[in-house]
Design a protein around this motif. Structure first.
Motif, mmCIF file in Angstrom:
data_model
loop_
_atom_site.group_PDB
_atom_site.id
_atom_site.type_symbol
_atom_site.label_atom_id
_atom_site.label_comp_id
_atom_site.label_asym_id
_atom_site.label_seq_id
_atom_site.Cartn_x
_atom_site.Cartn_y
_atom_site.Cartn_z
ATOM 1 N N CYS A 105 37.010 48.754 46.450
ATOM 2 C CA CYS A 105 37.477 49.555 47.577
ATOM 3 C C CYS A 105 36.540 49.992 48.753
ATOM 4 O O CYS A 105 35.311 49.911 48.430
ATOM 5 N N THR A 106 37.003 49.891 49.950
ATOM 6 C CA THR A 106 36.081 50.436 50.960
ATOM 7 C C THR A 106 35.937 51.773 50.918
ATOM 8 O O THR A 106 36.696 52.812 50.084
ATOM 9 N N HIS A 107 35.077 52.138 51.750
ATOM 10 C CA HIS A 107 34.629 53.688 51.996
ATOM 11 C C HIS A 107 34.325 54.537 50.752
ATOM 12 O O HIS A 107 34.462 55.665 50.463
ATOM 13 N N GLN A 108 33.491 53.472 49.819
ATOM 14 C CA GLN A 108 32.952 54.197 48.547
ATOM 15 C C GLN A 108 31.379 53.613 48.631
ATOM 16 O O GLN A 108 30.981 52.566 49.104
ATOM 17 N N MET A 109 30.709 54.324 47.747
ATOM 18 C CA MET A 109 29.370 53.938 47.558
ATOM 19 C C MET A 109 28.966 53.102 46.467
ATOM 20 O O MET A 109 29.695 53.314 45.638
ATOM 21 N N TYR A 110 28.179 51.877 46.754
ATOM 22 C CA TYR A 110 27.807 50.759 45.824
ATOM 23 C C TYR A 110 26.563 51.000 45.609
ATOM 24 O O TYR A 110 25.549 50.891 46.660
ATOM 25 N N LEU A 111 26.116 50.444 44.222
ATOM 26 C CA LEU A 111 24.764 50.279 44.059
ATOM 27 C C LEU A 111 24.639 48.671 44.134
ATOM 28 O O LEU A 111 25.311 48.160 43.550
ATOM 29 N N LEU A 112 23.896 48.305 45.105
ATOM 30 C CA LEU A 112 23.700 46.766 45.499
ATOM 31 C C LEU A 112 22.467 46.157 44.888
ATOM 32 O O LEU A 112 21.379 46.602 45.149
ATOM 33 N N GLU A 113 22.569 45.217 44.100
ATOM 34 C CA GLU A 113 21.526 44.440 43.585
ATOM 35 C C GLU A 113 21.544 43.111 44.314
ATOM 36 O O GLU A 113 22.394 42.221 44.158
#
Length: 118
Positions: free
Chosen positions: A89-97
């Motif tokens: 989903c857009t407009h959400q925060m994600y932890l990116l590796e």
């Protein structure tokens, strides 16, 4: 546009008010291999088979683009096939590796939602 899983075409993104030209694809703008960023929108890539994710790093405020390429085994899933980037989903925060490849560009190794918006 809030919380959608839609992947736009370039023209659909522009019509929806997105401005992909504000997002850098240059590898030097990404400060680390693990970071938390907001997924603003997604566009089907024109140059390669993939989905371009447009992210905003909050501190410091930086906008960047990552392309997720499908694989025969996992499609648009990252890591061990646990998260389908197409469905993020857009407009959400994600932890990116991220993993830096020989060209210097960053590949999305794994993604995990860290904030759910209602």
């Amino acid at each position: 546009m809030n919380g959608q899983t839609k992947v736009y075409t370039w023209q659909e993104a522009i019509s929806a008010g997105c401005d992909p030209l504000q997002y850098s694809y240059l590898p030097g703008i990404i400060p680390a291999s693990t970071l938390i960023a907001r997924l603003d929108f997604k566009i089907w890539s024109n140059k390669v088979i993939g989905i371009d994710g447009y992210f905003t790093l909050i501190l410091p405020m930086q906008k960047f683009q990552l392309t997720v390429h499908p694989t025969a085994r996992y499609g648009y899933r990252t890591g061990e096939g646990l998260i389908d980037f197409h469905a993020c989903c857009t407009h959400q925060m994600y932890l990116l590796e991220l993993k830096q490849v020989s060209s210097g560009r960053w590949n999305l190794k794994n993604i995990c939602c860290v904030e759910q918006q209602g």
